[in-house]
Design an enzyme around this catalytic site. Structure first.
Site, PDB file in Angstrom:
ATOM      1  N   ARG A 123       0.830  -1.194   0.000  1.00 54.12           N
ATOM      2  CA  ARG A 123       0.000   0.000   0.000  1.00 54.12           C
ATOM      3  C   ARG A 123       0.870   1.252   0.000  1.00 54.12           C
ATOM      4  NH1 ARG A 123      -4.761  -1.778   4.321  1.00 54.12           N
ATOM      5  NH2 ARG A 123      -5.303  -3.709   3.249  1.00 54.12           N
ATOM      6  N   ARG A 144       2.372   1.339  10.175  1.00 53.98           N
ATOM      7  CA  ARG A 144       1.835   1.725   8.875  1.00 53.98           C
ATOM      8  C   ARG A 144       2.951   1.571   7.843  1.00 53.98           C
ATOM      9  NH1 ARG A 144      -2.862   4.461   8.051  1.00 53.98           N
ATOM     10  NH2 ARG A 144      -2.940   5.039  10.249  1.00 53.98           N
ATOM     11  N   GLU A 180      -6.301  -0.628  15.339  1.00 54.99           N
ATOM     12  CA  GLU A 180      -6.933  -1.611  14.452  1.00 54.99           C
ATOM     13  C   GLU A 180      -5.961  -2.731  14.077  1.00 54.99           C
ATOM     14  OE1 GLU A 180      -8.302  -2.072   9.826  1.00 54.99           O
ATOM     15  OE2 GLU A 180      -8.150  -0.042  10.643  1.00 54.99           O
ATOM     16  N   SER A 225     -10.235  -5.862  10.071  1.00 54.91           N
ATOM     17  CA  SER A 225     -11.458  -5.224   9.607  1.00 54.91           C
ATOM     18  C   SER A 225     -12.242  -6.259   8.823  1.00 54.91           C
ATOM     19  CB  SER A 225     -11.112  -4.018   8.725  1.00 54.91           C
ATOM     20  OG  SER A 225     -12.260  -3.280   8.404  1.00 54.91           O
ATOM     21  N   ARG A 267       0.895  -6.172  12.713  1.00 53.08           N
ATOM     22  CA  ARG A 267       0.281  -5.561  13.895  1.00 53.08           C
ATOM     23  C   ARG A 267       0.113  -6.574  15.022  1.00 53.08           C
ATOM     24  NH1 ARG A 267      -3.501  -0.396  12.409  1.00 53.08           N
ATOM     25  NH2 ARG A 267      -1.986   0.554  10.989  1.00 53.08           N
TER      26      ARG A 267
END
Length: 427
Positions: A262, A277, A349, A352, A391
């Site tokens: 990403r 991130r 987070e 999801s 994460r």
């Protein structure tokens, strides 16, 4: 992509949904293109009908040896053909404009979704476990990793730039163990089929799951024909594109452990330290293909599978129902699972899980034939992180840190590390 017939029948519902999502009303523009298109098709059909009628009249005139009438009709047919050709070009232009507009309209939230502008409007559904208690000030993962000599951001930056990490030794092994643990849990206990999918996909695959055309800046392009996947959701969901499945085969459940890529466009200045991130990270993805009647139950089941990862690791977390303004483009309902990070003293987070209805299926033309019916229906699709490996690594490091800077290994992961109980400083 939304059903155009539904928009015609209830344009107000579309605009209300867009308003709830914080977007501009769009039904008037869609219906304007649609009306223009339908009027134009009517005109084309009238021309085609007259052309066919004139062709028959030409044959009759020639049979009656009325050459003047025949020539006049031939000229008329030639003029009609030119108008039809021009009209077909106009039809293609209108179709393309309508398709482009529809492709940029997000999915419709389910009725029970909380209305809100951003993450502040999300609603906590449940909280599991307890925060760990330390008799020292807990550190963040990057402080722990660098002190152990097992997490190297400087060398990663020299070769790749910011938002990359080099993991060494036992931390690299721990990352691998987490991914293997997740795959084993999802395949053995939740019935997902393990897939090793392509990491490079074409435009149509990303269009199918909703990343294109709207979110191209979030992606990495690889040459002229391919993109790196931002998540294995793209590859797994597209396994059923352009197919008609039998109802008896559903639900289909797929899982994959892959790198994800990403660009993190728009996140400048956010989470610049550490590996929260990243441009490249591993994630165990979950995808389900279901009937409309079972999709919501499947959503709960998928979320439970992701939660089980954190339960087995002994991590404190909460489940949030995302509000309308914080949901993803393709989602009708999303649960975010947020894990507790003691070093940051906050939840972040880690998963999801979304139910998308037939939104992606329409973009992929993925259908199924219900038992006893001839006309195929669109399948419903779901996707979720089960979970983000990087994460999860961060969460294990921060929650299992020891006063001497070492990291205890959760019981569930020890079989994947040869029984090792602790990670210490690189010798």
């Amino acid at each position: 992509m939304l059903d155009l017939k539904w928009i015609r029948n209830d344009p107000q519902a579309l605009d209300e949904a867009m308003c709830a999502r914080g977007a501009e009303p769009v039904s008037a523009r869609i219906l304007s293109f649609d009306a223009e298109r339908r009027q134009h098709l009517t005109e084309l059909q009238t021309l085609q009908s007259r052309r066919n009628e004139a062709s028959r009249e030409i044959a009759a005139a020639k049979a009656a040896r009325d050459e003047a009438k025949a020539q006049a009709l031939i000229a008329e047919v030639a003029d009609i053909k030119a108008k039809i050709q021009e009209g077909e070009e106009t039809e293609r232009r209108i179709d393309a404009a309508l398709a482009d507009l529809l492709a940029q309209v997000p999915n419709i939230p389910l009725p029970d979704i909380p209305v809100g502008e951003d993450e502040e409007g999300n609603v906590e559904a449940r909280r599991i476990g307890e925060k760990p208690v330390f008799d020292f000030a807990p550190k963040e993962h990057f402080e722990l990793g660098e002190a152990l000599g097992l997490m190297d951001f400087d060398r990663a930056a020299r070769m790749s730039g910011s938002r990359f990490t080099v993991l060494r030794g036992d931390l690299a092994r721990l990352e691998r163990a987490l991914g293997q643990f997740m795959l084993d849990l999802h395949t053995r206990e939740f019935g997902y089929e393990e897939i090793s999918p392509p990491l490079l996909v074409r435009d149509n695959a990303l269009f199918g799951t909703g990343q294109l055309p709207k979110f191209s800046e979030d992606l990495f392009r690889a040459g002229d024909a391919h993109w790196l996947i931002p998540t294995a959701e793209v590859s797994l969901t597209n396994l059923v594109r352009e197919e008609i499945l039998e109802e008896a085969a559903l639900p289909l459940r797929f899982t994959a452990l892959t790198p994800s890529f990403r660009s993190e466009a728009g996140s400048a200045g956010r989470d610049t330290r550490g590996m929260l991130r990243q441009h490249q990270f591993y994630k165990a993805e979950l995808v389900s293909i279901t009937t409309p009647e079972t999709a919501l139950d499947e959503h709960e089941r998928m979320t439970a599978a992701a939660e089980e990862v954190l339960k087995r690791l002994g991590l404190h977390y909460r489940v949030m129902t995302l509000c309308t303004g914080d949901m993803g483009f393709s989602s009708r309902k999303t649960y975010d699972i947020e894990v507790w990070l003691p070093g940051q003293d906050t939840f972040r987070e880690i998963s999801s899980c979304s139910v998308c209805g037939d939104f992606q299926a329409r973009r992929m033309n993925a259908r199924y034939r219900a038992e006893g019916e001839k006309q195929p229906r669109f399948v419903h699709t779901l996707n979720g992180s089960g979970t983000a490996v990087g994460r999860a690594l961060i969460a294990v490091m921060e929650n299992y840190q020891q006063s001497d800077g070492s990291i205890a290994i959760p019981q569930a992961l020890r079989p994947y590390l040869g029984g090792q109980e602790r990670i210490g400083k690189l010798a």
